[in-house]
Scaffold this motif. Structure first.
Motif: not given
Length: 176
Positions: A130-152
């Motif tokens: 979960l941390v790795l996916i959430t962090y990677s979404k931010s790294y890739l600039g996909d902040f919409v997906a980052h926010r969705k993952w971060a909620k979990f």
């Protein structure tokens, strides 16, 4: 666009590898004791403190992003990952040099302790991807997906950090 897709595929592979490898390596290392080494009995309060700091920094990171301070949020989250890695190294080092400490409580308090410990362990394994996916979404600039993952990710990571401290406080009277 193609580079982002390639990077995302590589990142997914690494997330999968690390999410499997870390718990397996930790489990294997728990089976080994380093002979003729002084137990690292000073580590539990240190790694419990690191868990507490992780919880505080996670909350600070949420506050930072809600206030629009993306750079502070990023720095705090990176620090939380570093704290988690430090915790893991110290936790494994302690258990490779020391026998496990049995919980000495009985009755309801033991049931509560075991429930907290079990959920802490299970969720500490689940939080890795979960941390790795959430962090990677931010790294890739996909902040919409980052926010969705971060909620979990956020509440689970916070639970793991807080219960790490609780487990330490509950078992600390029984350390030798």
């Amino acid at each position: 666009m193609r580079t982002v897709q390639i990077n995302e595929k590589k990142i997914k592979v690494w997330i999968t590898i690390l999410s499997i490898l870390i718990p397996v390596v930790v489990a294997v290392l728990f089976m080994f004791k380093i002979p003729n080494v002084e137990p690292l009995s000073f580590l539990p309060p240190i790694y419990a403190t690191i868990n507490g700091l992780t919880a505080i920094f996670l909350i600070m990171a949420v506050i930072a992003i809600k206030k629009g301070n993306q750079k502070l949020h990023q720095n705090l989250m990176t620090t939380c990952i570093v704290f988690s890695l430090l915790f893991l190294v110290m936790y494994v080092a302690y258990h490779m040099t020391s026998d496990s400490t049995p919980f000495g409580g009985t009755g309801a308090i033991k049931a509560i302790y075991l429930f907290i410990l079990l959920t802490h362990i299970v969720l500490s394994i689940a939080i890795i991807p979960l941390v790795l996916i959430t962090y990677s979404k931010s790294y890739l600039g996909d902040f919409v997906a980052h926010r969705k993952w971060a909620k979990f990710t956020f509440p689970i990571w916070l639970y793991v950090a807080v219960t790490g401290v609780v487990v330490y406080l509950m078992i600390s009277p029984y350390y030798v």
